[in-house]
Write a protein that holds these residues in place. Structure first.
Motif, PDB file in Angstrom:
ATOM      1  N   SER A  50       0.801  -1.228   0.000  1.00  0.00           N
ATOM      2  CA  SER A  50       0.000   0.000   0.000  1.00  0.00           C
ATOM      3  C   SER A  50       0.830   1.273   0.000  1.00  0.00           C
ATOM      4  CB  SER A  50      -0.925   0.002   1.221  1.00  0.00           C
ATOM      5  OG  SER A  50      -0.183  -0.155   2.404  1.00  0.00           O
ATOM      6  N   TYR A  51       2.147   1.161   0.169  1.00  0.00           N
ATOM      7  CA  TYR A  51       2.995   2.348   0.163  1.00  0.00           C
ATOM      8  C   TYR A  51       3.270   2.739  -1.283  1.00  0.00           C
ATOM      9  CZ  TYR A  51       3.938   1.014   5.054  1.00  0.00           C
ATOM     10  OH  TYR A  51       3.827   0.669   6.383  1.00  0.00           O
ATOM     11  N   GLY A  52       2.508   3.659  -1.769  1.00  0.00           N
ATOM     12  CA  GLY A  52       2.703   4.107  -3.148  1.00  0.00           C
ATOM     13  C   GLY A  52       1.432   4.247  -3.958  1.00  0.00           C
ATOM     14  N   PRO A  53       0.590   3.227  -4.127  1.00  0.00           N
ATOM     15  CA  PRO A  53       0.834   1.814  -3.843  1.00  0.00           C
ATOM     16  C   PRO A  53       1.926   1.223  -4.746  1.00  0.00           C
ATOM     17  CG  PRO A  53      -1.525   2.257  -4.177  1.00  0.00           C
ATOM     18  CD  PRO A  53      -0.758   3.461  -4.664  1.00  0.00           C
ATOM     19  N   PHE A  54       2.625   0.256  -4.221  1.00  0.00           N
ATOM     20  CA  PHE A  54       3.660  -0.531  -4.890  1.00  0.00           C
ATOM     21  C   PHE A  54       4.936   0.246  -5.224  1.00  0.00           C
ATOM     22  CE2 PHE A  54      -0.083  -3.220  -6.097  1.00  0.00           C
ATOM     23  CZ  PHE A  54       0.280  -4.314  -5.333  1.00  0.00           C
ATOM     24  N   VAL A  55       4.893   1.573  -5.179  1.00  0.00           N
ATOM     25  CA  VAL A  55       6.093   2.359  -5.474  1.00  0.00           C
ATOM     26  C   VAL A  55       7.234   1.942  -4.563  1.00  0.00           C
ATOM     27  CG1 VAL A  55       7.085   4.680  -5.363  1.00  0.00           C
ATOM     28  CG2 VAL A  55       4.837   4.329  -6.412  1.00  0.00           C
ATOM     29  N   ASN A  56       6.919   1.766  -3.273  1.00  0.00           N
ATOM     30  CA  ASN A  56       7.928   1.432  -2.277  1.00  0.00           C
ATOM     31  C   ASN A  56       8.611   0.110  -2.577  1.00  0.00           C
ATOM     32  OD1 ASN A  56       8.459   1.143   1.109  1.00  0.00           O
ATOM     33  ND2 ASN A  56       8.465   3.163   0.186  1.00  0.00           N
ATOM     34  N   GLU A  57       7.827  -0.908  -2.872  1.00  0.00           N
ATOM     35  CA  GLU A  57       8.404  -2.217  -3.173  1.00  0.00           C
ATOM     36  C   GLU A  57       9.269  -2.153  -4.434  1.00  0.00           C
ATOM     37  OE1 GLU A  57       5.080  -5.244  -1.276  1.00  0.00           O
ATOM     38  OE2 GLU A  57       4.903  -4.695  -3.394  1.00  0.00           O
ATOM     39  N   GLN A  58       8.824  -1.405  -5.428  1.00  0.00           N
ATOM     40  CA  GLN A  58       9.592  -1.296  -6.669  1.00  0.00           C
ATOM     41  C   GLN A  58      10.907  -0.561  -6.443  1.00  0.00           C
ATOM     42  OE1 GLN A  58       6.505   0.618  -8.928  1.00  0.00           O
ATOM     43  NE2 GLN A  58       5.590  -1.302  -9.593  1.00  0.00           N
ATOM     44  N   LEU A  59      10.898   0.448  -5.566  1.00  0.00           N
ATOM     45  CA  LEU A  59      12.137   1.154  -5.218  1.00  0.00           C
ATOM     46  C   LEU A  59      13.130   0.207  -4.551  1.00  0.00           C
ATOM     47  CD1 LEU A  59      10.874   4.551  -3.755  1.00  0.00           C
ATOM     48  CD2 LEU A  59      12.502   4.299  -5.638  1.00  0.00           C
ATOM     49  N   ILE A  60      12.622  -0.611  -3.642  1.00  0.00           N
ATOM     50  CA  ILE A  60      13.493  -1.560  -2.939  1.00  0.00           C
ATOM     51  C   ILE A  60      14.134  -2.517  -3.931  1.00  0.00           C
ATOM     52  CG2 ILE A  60      13.450  -3.524  -1.348  1.00  0.00           C
ATOM     53  CD1 ILE A  60      11.342  -1.895   0.274  1.00  0.00           C
ATOM     54  N   GLN A  95      -2.620  -9.598  -3.895  1.00  0.00           N
ATOM     55  CA  GLN A  95      -1.601  -8.650  -3.439  1.00  0.00           C
ATOM     56  C   GLN A  95      -0.280  -9.347  -3.138  1.00  0.00           C
ATOM     57  OE1 GLN A  95      -3.586  -6.306  -4.742  1.00  0.00           O
ATOM     58  NE2 GLN A  95      -2.481  -4.945  -3.333  1.00  0.00           N
ATOM     59  N   THR A  96      -0.345 -10.548  -2.634  1.00  0.00           N
ATOM     60  CA  THR A  96       0.891 -11.298  -2.391  1.00  0.00           C
ATOM     61  C   THR A  96       1.606 -11.571  -3.699  1.00  0.00           C
ATOM     62  OG1 THR A  96      -0.092 -12.354  -0.439  1.00  0.00           O
ATOM     63  CG2 THR A  96       1.856 -13.397  -1.386  1.00  0.00           C
ATOM     64  N   GLU A  97       0.864 -11.992  -4.716  1.00  0.00           N
ATOM     65  CA  GLU A  97       1.459 -12.273  -6.030  1.00  0.00           C
ATOM     66  C   GLU A  97       2.084 -11.009  -6.613  1.00  0.00           C
ATOM     67  OE1 GLU A  97       1.894 -15.108  -7.328  1.00  0.00           O
ATOM     68  OE2 GLU A  97       0.351 -16.498  -6.611  1.00  0.00           O
ATOM     69  N   LEU A  98       1.405  -9.871  -6.441  1.00  0.00           N
ATOM     70  CA  LEU A  98       1.948  -8.617  -6.958  1.00  0.00           C
ATOM     71  C   LEU A  98       3.199  -8.199  -6.191  1.00  0.00           C
ATOM     72  CD1 LEU A  98      -1.371  -6.634  -7.572  1.00  0.00           C
ATOM     73  CD2 LEU A  98       0.248  -7.405  -9.313  1.00  0.00           C
ATOM     74  N   SER A  99       3.193  -8.393  -4.867  1.00  0.00           N
ATOM     75  CA  SER A  99       4.378  -8.056  -4.073  1.00  0.00           C
ATOM     76  C   SER A  99       5.573  -8.913  -4.480  1.00  0.00           C
ATOM     77  CB  SER A  99       4.094  -8.234  -2.578  1.00  0.00           C
ATOM     78  OG  SER A  99       3.243  -7.212  -2.098  1.00  0.00           O
ATOM     79  N   LEU A 133      10.961 -11.376  -5.900  1.00  0.00           N
ATOM     80  CA  LEU A 133      11.190 -12.501  -5.004  1.00  0.00           C
ATOM     81  C   LEU A 133      10.375 -13.718  -5.432  1.00  0.00           C
ATOM     82  CD1 LEU A 133      10.944 -10.636  -1.566  1.00  0.00           C
ATOM     83  CD2 LEU A 133      13.030 -11.627  -2.538  1.00  0.00           C
ATOM     84  N   GLU A 134      10.875 -14.892  -5.078  1.00  0.00           N
ATOM     85  CA  GLU A 134      10.093 -16.109  -5.250  1.00  0.00           C
ATOM     86  C   GLU A 134       9.350 -16.449  -3.962  1.00  0.00           C
ATOM     87  OE1 GLU A 134      12.554 -19.275  -6.629  1.00  0.00           O
ATOM     88  OE2 GLU A 134      13.038 -18.273  -8.524  1.00  0.00           O
ATOM     89  N   ARG A 135       9.846 -15.921  -2.833  1.00  0.00           N
ATOM     90  CA  ARG A 135       9.203 -16.129  -1.541  1.00  0.00           C
ATOM     91  C   ARG A 135       9.434 -14.894  -0.683  1.00  0.00           C
ATOM     92  NH1 ARG A 135      11.210 -20.821   2.506  1.00  0.00           N
ATOM     93  NH2 ARG A 135      13.064 -19.497   2.444  1.00  0.00           N
ATOM     94  N   ILE A 136       8.376 -14.440  -0.008  1.00  0.00           N
ATOM     95  CA  ILE A 136       8.474 -13.293   0.892  1.00  0.00           C
ATOM     96  C   ILE A 136       8.803 -13.821   2.291  1.00  0.00           C
ATOM     97  CG2 ILE A 136       7.190 -11.411   1.988  1.00  0.00           C
ATOM     98  CD1 ILE A 136       5.506 -11.332  -0.659  1.00  0.00           C
ATOM     99  N   ASP A 137       9.914 -13.350   2.855  1.00  0.00           N
ATOM    100  CA  ASP A 137      10.366 -13.872   4.141  1.00  0.00           C
ATOM    101  C   ASP A 137       9.387 -13.591   5.273  1.00  0.00           C
ATOM    102  OD1 ASP A 137      12.729 -15.234   3.541  1.00  0.00           O
ATOM    103  OD2 ASP A 137      13.902 -13.390   3.511  1.00  0.00           O
ATOM    104  N   LEU A 138       8.813 -12.384   5.300  1.00  0.00           N
ATOM    105  CA  LEU A 138       7.832 -12.036   6.332  1.00  0.00           C
ATOM    106  C   LEU A 138       6.699 -11.264   5.676  1.00  0.00           C
ATOM    107  CD1 LEU A 138       6.823 -11.858   9.248  1.00  0.00           C
ATOM    108  CD2 LEU A 138       8.258  -9.818   9.551  1.00  0.00           C
ATOM    109  N   TYR A 139       5.506 -11.856   5.672  1.00  0.00           N
ATOM    110  CA  TYR A 139       4.326 -11.214   5.109  1.00  0.00           C
ATOM    111  C   TYR A 139       3.369 -10.919   6.260  1.00  0.00           C
ATOM    112  CZ  TYR A 139       0.773  -9.950   1.706  1.00  0.00           C
ATOM    113  OH  TYR A 139      -0.143  -9.242   0.949  1.00  0.00           O
TER     114      TYR A 139
END
Length: 290
Positions: free
Chosen positions: A69-79, A118-122, A128-134
């Protein structure tokens, strides 16, 4: 570009094993501020945002907290742009369960199909193939908790999520959640000036569940000239914000503060807080100030 967290002041904060198998340095970084006003859209300075993320890892930070939700998605893409491929010890924790319709607007949405989407999009946005902490960003009161966490549990069984956490919950909600899936972390508002989640922290400490306090540096009037932080700040040669983080690190071994900033200089100051060792007397003086 792989950035290594092999050394740096964050190491001095100690280590906590998320879910007993995922060790992270206790002083992390919260990336929410690396977006536009109202946690919406692009940051004012994208290149500085990239520099902040890379510098955080150079300083030994290996727990980075974000959300779809940060952006949305902008934050994850920056990382992803800044840190992918990720160093082996870097843990990206993200969250889902909020729908965004505009700047400053948040609506809990915990329908199973939405959480799966949302998990698939993240996964895609973070590379990533797996999110360590969701983490479930909020419990949706309109959807049975068993349905929300059941879907995250199914994603965990499919190998898309390693560990599951919660955000802004009560002790009773945390207990209920643990009857459905294993919960390794809880993320609530908590800081020196706001301790309404004290009972949740006490429960997490007793159960060895990570407590990730958001908004960890709020000091407000405590940091005023002549205020209760001033004397300890003089004794430690530290800034009030550093003392607020040092207080959290001293308060409980399960506390994993994630101070956020969009400035490299401020990031470096925050991370130096990991080196501060409060005496019991200083800790008690700060605790009694509120």
């Amino acid at each position: 570009m792989t950035v290594s967290s092999a050394s740096g002041p964050a190491h001095a904060s100690g280590v906590f094993p998320l879910g007993s198998d995922l060790p992270v340095h206790r002083l992390g970084y919260g990336a929410m501020q690396l977006t536009g006003t109202g946690v919406w859209g692009e940051p004012k300075d994208r290149q500085e945002a990239i520099r902040v993320l890379r510098r955080a890892v150079e300083l030994g930070v290996n727990l980075i907290d974000t959300a779809d939700s940060y952006g949305p998605f902008v934050n994850e893409q920056l990382i992803r742009e800044a840190l992918h491929p990720y160093a082996e010890d870097v843990v990206i924790a993200t969250k889902g369960g909020f729908a965004r319709t505009g700047p400053g607007e948040w609506r809990a949405l915990g329908r199973p199909e939405y959480l799966r989407q949302q998990t698939e999009l993240s996964l895609r946005h973070l590379g990533l193939e797996r999110i360590d902490l969701y983490q479930l960003h909020r419990i949706d009161p309109q959807v049975p908790l068993a349905d929300q966490l059941g879907e995250l549990g199914a994603l965990q069984q499919e190998g898309k999520i390693r560990h599951i956490g919660l955000s802004e919950v009560t002790v009773e909600q945390l207990r209920q959640a643990r009857e459905i899936v294993e919960i390794v972390s809880v993320q609530n508002l908590y800081n020196l000036a706001d301790r309404k989640s004290e009972s949740v922290l006490d429960y997490a400490t007793a159960e060895n569940i990570a407590f990730i306090p958001w908004f960890p540096i709020a000091t407000g009037q405590l940091a005023r000239p002549g205020g209760p932080l001033e004397q300890v700040a003089k004794e430690q040669g530290a800034a009030p914000s550093q003392l607020a983080l040092a207080w959290l690190l001293h308060r409980s071994p399960v506390l994993l503060p994630i101070p956020g900033t969009s400035s490299v200089a401020h990031l470096e100051e925050n991370t130096e807080a990991a080196r501060i060792r409060l005496s019991d007397e200083q800790f008690e003086a700060l605790s009694a100030a509120v």
